[in-house]
Design an enzyme around this catalytic site. Structure first.
Site, mmCIF file in Angstrom:
data_model
loop_
_atom_site.group_PDB
_atom_site.id
_atom_site.type_symbol
_atom_site.label_atom_id
_atom_site.label_comp_id
_atom_site.label_asym_id
_atom_site.label_seq_id
_atom_site.Cartn_x
_atom_site.Cartn_y
_atom_site.Cartn_z
ATOM 1 N N LYS A 78 0.850 -1.198 0.000
ATOM 2 C CA LYS A 78 0.000 0.000 0.000
ATOM 3 C C LYS A 78 0.884 1.245 0.000
ATOM 4 O O LYS A 78 1.911 1.276 0.683
ATOM 5 C CB LYS A 78 -0.917 -0.029 1.224
ATOM 6 C CG LYS A 78 -1.946 1.097 1.249
ATOM 7 C CD LYS A 78 -2.880 0.954 2.459
ATOM 8 C CE LYS A 78 -3.925 2.056 2.511
ATOM 9 N NZ LYS A 78 -4.825 1.917 3.673
ATOM 10 N N SER A 153 -9.771 1.993 2.707
ATOM 11 C CA SER A 153 -8.882 2.713 1.834
ATOM 12 C C SER A 153 -7.843 1.837 1.120
ATOM 13 O O SER A 153 -7.253 2.283 0.142
ATOM 14 C CB SER A 153 -8.128 3.780 2.630
ATOM 15 O OG SER A 153 -7.272 3.181 3.585
ATOM 16 N N SER A 177 -10.047 -0.230 6.927
ATOM 17 C CA SER A 177 -9.408 -0.067 5.612
ATOM 18 C C SER A 177 -8.703 -1.294 5.057
ATOM 19 O O SER A 177 -8.295 -1.296 3.900
ATOM 20 C CB SER A 177 -8.411 1.094 5.654
ATOM 21 O OG SER A 177 -9.091 2.312 5.595
#
Lengths: 491, 95
Positions: A78, A153, A177
């Site tokens: 990420k 996210s 997330s």
């Protein structure tokens, strides 16, 4: 054999018995990314060439002797986790060109294992959002239906794993997330207990809630990746000193006598009927497997969500104060003086959702509102922890939906912040109490969209929820029965 | 929860953010929506409960006060929006 279909534990086998080389594996993934990225849009930075080069080096090393269990296994990361020499953008204009001078501790751990970084994955800007639509760069699409969001996210991470563009990935979870995008994309997402994994090098959103965790194809891989990233780090004073565990040893494929609590408030208003149905089937499956199920009341969901947004935004308003256009990040081209430079750089560098949360956070911390919002939220935090404490005196695991709905259409919520926030209702209380939670797929709805089940454990009891998830997974075999189709409806 | 335009602009100023005239209504509406929702914390049964700051028990963590020198200045300055003579350059602050 399609290499990219394999789990990491399957890849390990094939590396060990020399059926495959690291180069074969990496090449297969690079090719897959080339094919699918135009549809899925999961990557902010692709590192295909670098990855292939490293794979060749590693294969040379393998010829000349013993290598580790994860040597030459690729991964995706990420884009809010710092990687030395590679851009870390947080999917923000603010950090569009930021190259971290150091590695996050978790990245150091991957490097120690000689794993191969395939690239940095898309996300909502600064991890603020639940759909990855708030990325400054691109909107990631859900591999099960390209018109839908992948969740967020960590939407890039979950979509890339679901689309077989990476064998596994790291995400971060502040209010859901990791778990919510895992649920939307039909993969496994684990948010570890607060303090199990070092946050050093994770760009901070809400420091008392943030935690890095694995997004994987199956539960076994989740346990293996947790093995690698867990552990105390003197660079993160909130990380816990404790004995190193092997989480794969907990996977017994047996839940006989396991006490599972089902909080009825998480199955009430706002939960989609098909989601409820699949969860009820899952509960039945657990009963058949010998677990003891009991419904109980855990009336904290609505307080938790409000508390979450107060605390997370308050912490974010402070954490994001560092972005001032001086030492790194975006600097406005025109400004009158230093103060004006700060203000213009921040106003031009941050996107609307980030600004909204900074304003909300500043508001709840400002004099006159501190007691009514922030202090009250901190008291509710105590209440939430107490209620979970009580529940874990009776149960080993708490079972809920991960999200009230399946993945929604791109564009359907992005203009209504409050509605987007409500999508986090099942996950945020876990962060508020600092507990571990895992999302695993438990079926699909009529339109073939995956439905996720969340299993919550007591602090540092990852083994319990991993085993519960594993046992269920072995029974329903989701990956064998359902696959993403990359379908696209006419727009 | 009614938030005035003046209040919003004051908060934005505290946060070092500028809000354009045409964004104000949108921010106000969002903020009111969210605050109305967040107000539910005031109905929570928290009488007599202490506050919680973090997810772990609050305790001090000490380390030895040793100097560690970070030598890779180039990698830091590589991110500087503006630099001169190996230093961060900012606008003049003293008139």
């Amino acid at each position: 054999m399609d290499i990219t279909e394999l789990t990491v534990h399957e890849l390990q086998e094939k590396l060990k018995n020399k059926e495959l080389t690291s180069y074969d594996i990496t090449k297969a993934y690079v090719k897959r990314i080339e094919e699918k990225e135009k549809d899925v849009q999961a990557f902010v930075t692709e590192l295909g060439n670098e990855a292939l080069e490293k794979a060749s080096e590693i294969d040379e090393e393998r010829k000349s002797g013993e290598v580790g269990n994860f040597t030459g296994i690729p991964i995706g990361i990420k884009d809010n986790i710092c990687t030395k020499g590679v851009k870390t953008t947080c999917s923000s204009k603010m950090l569009e060109n930021f190259v971290s001078p150091y590695d996050a501790t978790v990245v150091e751990k991957l490097n120690d294992e000689k794993m191969i970084n395939l690239g940095k994955l898309n996300m909502d800007e600064f991890a603020m959002g639940g759909s990855t639509e708030y990325s400054y760069f691109k909107k990631t699409r859900n591999p099960w239906n390209l018109n839908r969001v992948p969740g967020g996210s960590s939407g890039g991470s979950a979509a890339a794993v679901a689309a077989n563009m990476v064998p596994w990935a790291l995400g971060s979870d502040t209010g859901g997330s990791i778990r919510q995008p895992a649920s939307f994309c039909g993969v496994v997402g684990l948010k570890p207990t607060y303090g199990l994994v070092s946050r050093y090098g994770l760009v901070a959103f809400a420091s008392s809630l943030d935690q890095i965790g694995p997004i994987t194809k199956d539960v076994y891989d989740s346990a293996m990746l947790l093995n690698i990233i867990a552990g105390h780090d003197e660079k993160d004073t909130t990380s816990r000193e404790m004995e190193k565990k092997d989480y794969t040893k907990a996977l017994k494929n047996d839940v006989k006598g396991l006490k599972i609590g089902v909080p009825k408030e998480f199955f009430g208003e706002g939960i989609n009927e098909e989601v409820k149905e699949k969860l009820e089937e899952a509960i039945k499956t657990y009963k058949e497997l010998g677990a003891e199920i009991e419904e109980f009341s855990l009336d904290i969901a609505k307080y938790s969500l409000a508390t979450y947004y107060i605390i997370a935004c308050a912490e974010a308003s402070s954490n994001l104060g560092r972005f001032d256009g001086i030492r790194y990040g975006y600097r406005a081209k025109e400004f009158k003086d230093l103060k004006d430079l700060y203000r213009k750089s921040r106003s031009e560098g941050f996107g609307p959702e980030v600004k909204r949360r900074i304003i909300l956070g500043t508001y709840v911390l400002s004099s006159g509102y501190y007691d009514a919002y922030y202090k009250k939220a901190q008291q509710v935090r105590t209440l939430v922890m107490n209620e979970f404490d009580k529940a874990f005196k009776k149960y080993d695991v708490i079972l809920t939906p991960t999200s009230p709905t399946v993945a929604f259409d791109i564009g359907s919520k992005s203009n209504n912040p409050l509605e987007m926030y409500l999508a986090d209702i099942c996950t945020v209380s876990v962060n508020i109490a600092g507990l571990p939670g895992i999302s695993i797929p438990c079926g699909v709805d009529k339109s073939n969209m995956p439905i996720g089940m969340q299993l919550i454990g007591n602090k540092f009891q990852e083994e319990t929820i991993l085993n519960a998830a594993y046992t269920f997974e072995q029974k329903i075999k989701f990956r064998e029965n359902y696959k993403p189709t990359f379908r696209k409806e006419e727009e | 929860m009614q938030v005035s335009k003046e209040e919003l602009l004051h908060i934005a100023k505290l946060a070092d953010l500028e809000i354009n005239e045409n964004e104000i209504d949108n921010y106000l509406a969002n903020l009111e929506d969210i605050l109305n929702f967040a107000n539910i914390v005031n109905n929570a049964p928290v009488e007599g409960l202490n506050i919680t700051i973090g997810a772990n028990e609050a305790k001090n963590v000490f380390r030895k006060d040793e100097i560690k020198v970070f030598k890779d200045n180039d990698s830091l300055l590589q991110n500087a929006p503006d630099e001169a003579q190996h230093m961060f350059r900012i606008p003049k602050v003293i008139e």
